[in-house]
Write a protein that holds these residues in place. Structure first.
Motif, mmCIF file in Angstrom:
data_model
loop_
_atom_site.group_PDB
_atom_site.id
_atom_site.type_symbol
_atom_site.label_atom_id
_atom_site.label_comp_id
_atom_site.label_asym_id
_atom_site.label_seq_id
_atom_site.Cartn_x
_atom_site.Cartn_y
_atom_site.Cartn_z
ATOM 1 N N GLY A 74 -0.313 -4.373 -6.399
ATOM 2 C CA GLY A 74 -1.921 -5.324 -6.113
ATOM 3 C C GLY A 74 -2.369 -4.709 -7.070
ATOM 4 N N PRO A 75 -3.928 -5.276 -7.402
ATOM 5 C CA PRO A 75 -4.956 -5.220 -8.223
ATOM 6 C C PRO A 75 -5.730 -3.498 -8.444
ATOM 7 C CG PRO A 75 -5.982 -6.194 -6.563
ATOM 8 C CD PRO A 75 -4.782 -6.170 -6.104
ATOM 9 N N THR A 76 -4.862 -2.562 -7.368
ATOM 10 C CA THR A 76 -5.454 -1.497 -7.378
ATOM 11 C C THR A 76 -4.781 -0.337 -7.844
ATOM 12 O OG1 THR A 76 -4.369 -0.795 -5.403
ATOM 13 C CG2 THR A 76 -6.298 -2.608 -5.066
ATOM 14 N N SER B 144 1.131 1.197 -0.692
ATOM 15 C CA SER B 144 -0.069 0.487 0.000
ATOM 16 C C SER B 144 0.124 -0.907 0.151
ATOM 17 C CB SER B 144 -0.833 1.094 -0.673
ATOM 18 O OG SER B 144 -1.216 1.243 -1.628
ATOM 19 N N PHE B 145 0.120 -1.132 1.554
ATOM 20 C CA PHE B 145 -0.388 -2.460 2.486
ATOM 21 C C PHE B 145 0.781 -3.224 1.308
ATOM 22 C CE2 PHE B 145 -4.289 0.186 2.716
ATOM 23 C CZ PHE B 145 -4.564 -0.111 4.245
ATOM 24 N N CYS B 146 1.972 -3.112 1.817
ATOM 25 C CA CYS B 146 2.890 -3.732 0.457
ATOM 26 C C CYS B 146 3.804 -4.364 1.658
ATOM 27 C CB CYS B 146 3.141 -3.632 -0.401
ATOM 28 S SG CYS B 146 4.402 -4.365 -1.454
ATOM 29 N N LEU B 147 4.924 -3.876 2.281
ATOM 30 C CA LEU B 147 6.170 -4.184 2.715
ATOM 31 C C LEU B 147 5.632 -5.016 3.820
ATOM 32 C CD1 LEU B 147 8.359 -1.157 2.162
ATOM 33 C CD2 LEU B 147 7.724 -2.855 1.043
ATOM 34 N N GLU B 148 4.615 -4.459 5.000
ATOM 35 C CA GLU B 148 4.378 -5.204 6.035
ATOM 36 C C GLU B 148 3.252 -6.807 5.564
ATOM 37 O OE1 GLU B 148 0.560 -2.734 5.404
ATOM 38 O OE2 GLU B 148 3.050 -3.123 5.403
ATOM 39 N N ALA B 149 2.560 -6.746 4.442
ATOM 40 C CA ALA B 149 2.003 -8.193 3.911
ATOM 41 C C ALA B 149 2.743 -8.811 3.612
ATOM 42 C CB ALA B 149 0.924 -7.273 3.444
ATOM 43 N N PHE C 31 8.805 9.018 -0.527
ATOM 44 C CA PHE C 31 7.735 8.047 -0.432
ATOM 45 C C PHE C 31 6.953 8.367 0.410
ATOM 46 C CE2 PHE C 31 8.810 4.060 0.574
ATOM 47 C CZ PHE C 31 7.946 3.289 0.345
ATOM 48 N N LEU C 32 5.246 7.968 -0.120
ATOM 49 C CA LEU C 32 4.081 7.987 0.551
ATOM 50 C C LEU C 32 4.165 6.791 0.280
ATOM 51 C CD1 LEU C 32 2.674 10.671 -1.837
ATOM 52 C CD2 LEU C 32 3.527 10.952 0.872
ATOM 53 N N MET C 33 3.836 6.074 1.931
ATOM 54 C CA MET C 33 3.230 4.917 1.813
ATOM 55 C C MET C 33 2.417 4.856 3.047
ATOM 56 S SD MET C 33 5.278 1.397 4.103
ATOM 57 C CE MET C 33 7.098 2.006 3.326
#
Length: 267
Positions: free
Chosen positions: A67-69, A166-171, A196-198
């Protein structure tokens, strides 16, 4: 992305506004560093503690759906020779490139995040040094499609020693089955025994990013645990954060945040 559900997801992201997304999620009130009870310090703390174990290290770390983070990479940069950022959207990859090069006037200010991470890591590291270290290691910024069996094509070369996301797969998944498959797909990027850290959203159905209203597949803690087990992981640590009413600000309907540290089977 393919199939009707995935096509709709891809189309909805074409109006994603990185600046609006950062404003909604990474400025006050959510980005309040006064207490670990606020969501942003909680996320940074989870990551810092995971890397402080000294178990997660190697040559390459891949961030799935950057993302942008960049906050999710701050504690990682001491433990890897190179960090690979990935995102489906060119607009997000551009934001990361601009941050690395220091090009964009009026760019999002990550200095409070970097200062906070330096503080909680307790190494006495000047925050500017950490910033430069991350920029130096963040040389590769690749397009990714987590819904493809080989999400990075031939770009990676060899499996990563660790993944973060972070906040990827579910989104980006229209349903639970797509979420599970996406996790299985990105797992192919990780070497056996890798970590894997999610971080992700619990029981969220949408979020806003400017004109874009993005649908999210609502997942519970049990769903995330099951998905990791099916993908061949052993869960080392799982934490949940309940979003307090003061941080429910109308930009999404998230009920909480999860953090999972999972290790891929070595066989």
């Amino acid at each position: 992305m393919s199939a009707p559900g995935l096509s709709a997801v891809a189309e909805s992201y074409q109006t994603f506004n990185p600046r609006a997304y950062l404003q909604n999620n990474y400025m006050p009130p959510r980005a309040n560093f006064a207490s670990e009870d606020f969501v942003v310090p909680w996320k940074l703390g989870c990551l810092a503690e995971a890397f402080a174990t000294g178990e997660i290290y190697g040559r390459t770390l891949v961030d799935i759906g950057t993302g942008p983070t960049i906050y999710q990479l701050l504690s990682a940069c001491d433990f890897f020779e190179e960090i690979v950022a990935t995102d489906y959207l060119e607009v997000n990859r551009d934001v990361i490139r601009s941050w690395v090069r220091g090009e964009e006037p009026g760019a999002f200010d990550w200095s409070p995040y970097i200062q906070h991470v330096c503080k909680i890591e307790g190494k006495g590291e000047p925050w500017k040094e950490k910033e430069q270290k991350l920029k130096k290691k963040l040389k590769k910024i690749f397009p990714i499609d987590v819904h493809q069996p080989n999400p990075l094509g031939s770009l990676l070369g060899q499996p990563a020693d660790a993944l973060v996301s972070s906040f990827c797969l579910e989104a980006v998944s229209p349903d639970r089955q797509s979420f599970d498959r996406a996790l299985q797909n990105v797992t192919t990027l990780l070497k056996p025994g890798g970590h894997f850290l999610m971080i992700g959203a619990l029981e969220e159905s949408y979020y806003l990013a400017g004109e874009a209203k993005l649908r999210v597949v609502p997942v519970k803690e049990a769903d995330v645990r099951e998905a990791f087990a099916k993908s061949g992981y052993h869960i080392r640590n799982f934490r949940s954060y309940i979003m307090p009413p003061s941080l429910k600000i109308g930009v999404d309907d998230v009920q909480g945040i999860f953090f999972v540290h999972a290790q891929k089977s070595s066989t």
